[in-house]
Design a protein around this motif. Structure first.
Motif, PDB file in Angstrom:
ATOM      1  N   ALA A  13       0.807  -1.210   0.000  1.00 31.12           N
ATOM      2  CA  ALA A  13       0.000   0.000   0.000  1.00 31.12           C
ATOM      3  C   ALA A  13       0.844   1.265   0.000  1.00 31.12           C
ATOM      4  CB  ALA A  13      -0.930  -0.004   1.212  1.00 31.12           C
ATOM      5  N   LEU A  42      -7.914  -0.854  -0.934  1.00 34.67           N
ATOM      6  CA  LEU A  42      -6.712  -0.278  -1.547  1.00 34.67           C
ATOM      7  C   LEU A  42      -7.014   0.197  -2.963  1.00 34.67           C
ATOM      8  CD1 LEU A  42      -3.766   0.299  -0.930  1.00 34.67           C
ATOM      9  CD2 LEU A  42      -3.176  -1.966  -1.817  1.00 34.67           C
ATOM     10  N   ASP A  44      -9.877   1.357  -3.997  1.00 33.92           N
ATOM     11  CA  ASP A  44     -10.598   2.625  -3.836  1.00 33.92           C
ATOM     12  C   ASP A  44      -9.628   3.763  -3.544  1.00 33.92           C
ATOM     13  OD1 ASP A  44     -13.038   1.453  -4.283  1.00 33.92           O
ATOM     14  OD2 ASP A  44     -13.594   1.302  -2.153  1.00 33.92           O
ATOM     15  N   ARG A  45      -8.653   3.489  -2.707  1.00 34.92           N
ATOM     16  CA  ARG A  45      -7.675   4.526  -2.343  1.00 34.92           C
ATOM     17  C   ARG A  45      -6.944   5.055  -3.566  1.00 34.92           C
ATOM     18  NH1 ARG A  45      -2.559   3.540   1.823  1.00 34.92           N
ATOM     19  NH2 ARG A  45      -1.341   5.379   1.201  1.00 34.92           N
ATOM     20  N   TYR A  46      -6.600   4.160  -4.495  1.00 36.54           N
ATOM     21  CA  TYR A  46      -5.803   4.566  -5.649  1.00 36.54           C
ATOM     22  C   TYR A  46      -6.623   4.693  -6.933  1.00 36.54           C
ATOM     23  CZ  TYR A  46      -1.607   4.133  -2.843  1.00 36.54           C
ATOM     24  OH  TYR A  46      -0.643   4.311  -1.875  1.00 36.54           O
TER      25      TYR A  46
END
Length: 306
Positions: A13, A42, A44-46
């Motif tokens: 991450a 993860l 969604d984060r990127y």
């Protein structure tokens, strides 16, 4: 180049994912992990897609970045290479020389470019130092000490089963070897023994006649933590400099080198063949400390005394 990220842990991450998402010539096209919920979070984060199946992700991309335990990484890396994908792997590439050999064979069969991420090797000050030291020659030996303290409260790596089982030899050892081998050359024999706090103390006899020494642990007292490496010989001593860069910046440089290798067809100095060489030394050290004898890298036997 479209990359698939295999892994969802802290290193995946905060280093792999962050560097790939920021790289101007890479697209983080998808993420797979053993925990689907973590993969989804993860992704969604990127701003990318979570894949429920690793092989489907491999089929959809041009390259894979792998941040998984070495025994899981080795199988996925072999599958990705056989599918014709380029490889950006973490150290160590595997837990056995046989598994590393399979990755090398698959990459060679499909002409896959490969880079193994030894963090310090991708820092410009260290890369420049190693080039100068190798060109100068005349070294009688090198020393590397890697004392981590990851089992304290708050460490993102303290719950890692493979690090707890394998210790500093397999986690910090690859970093040390990635510095010693380019300067001192291939290793002919390895002798190792256990020390306090899960430490591994390793003596290397290189083909060149130089001697390398390693002291490695993940359970050092917090006040004793640190990493250092130097060489000694005809010109005195020379200390490997501080990286002067973050892990994310170093991983970005590793992406650059994989792109270059894939474009030009020229093997990188830290390709899977070098990764296999490191695994062979680590496996020999493990064998030596278990059997109490000198071991030969890449061979499942102890050295015959001369």
């Amino acid at each position: 180049m479209r990359f698939g990220l295999l892994g969802t842990g802290h290193w995946a991450a905060e280093t792999h994912g962050a560097a790939l998402a920021a790289h101007p010539d890479a697209e983080l096209a998808g993420i797979w992990g053993r925990d689907p919920a973590k993969a989804a979070a993860l992704a969604d984060r990127y701003g990318t897609r979570a894949y429920p199946d690793a092989d489907v992700l491999i089929a959809d991309v041009e390259a894979v970045a792998v941040a998984l335990p070495p025994d899981i990484q080795s199988d996925l890396a072999e599958r990705a290479a056989l599918a014709g994908r380029h490889l950006l792997l973490d150290k160590p590439v595997a837990f056995t020389t046989a598994a590393a050999d399979r990755i090398v064979a698959a990459a060679e069969e499909r002409s896959s470019a490969s880079v193994v991420f030894f963090t310090r090797r991708f820092a410009a000050p260290i890369a420049s130092f190693l080039d100068r030291a190798a060109a100068a020659g005349g070294w009688d030996g090198g020393r590397a000490t890697g004392f981590g303290s990851i089992f304290r409260t708050g460490s993102p790596y303290g719950a890692s089963p493979w690090r707890r089982e394998r210790g500093g030899l397999w986690d910090v050892g690859p970093h040390a070897l990635s510095l010693l081998l380019p300067v001192l050359g291939p290793v002919a024999e390895v002798t190792a023994l256990d020390g306090p706090r899960g430490a591994a103390h390793v003596l290397l006899r290189h083909d060149s006649g130089a001697v390398g020494t390693l002291a490695l642990t993940l359970d050092a007292p917090p006040a004793a933590t640190g990493f250092g490496c130097d060489f000694y010989g005809e010109q005195g001593t020379a200390e490997v400099p501080d990286p002067g860069t973050t892990a994310v910046e170093a991983f970005g440089a590793a992406v650059d080198r994989l792109l270059l290798s894939a474009r030009d067809g020229v093997a990188d100095a830290c390709d899977v063949r070098f990764g296999r060489e490191v695994v062979a030394v680590l496996e020999a050290a493990d064998r030596s400390r278990r059997e109490g004898r000198t071991a030969v890298p890449g061979q499942g036997r102890t050295a015959v005394p001369s």
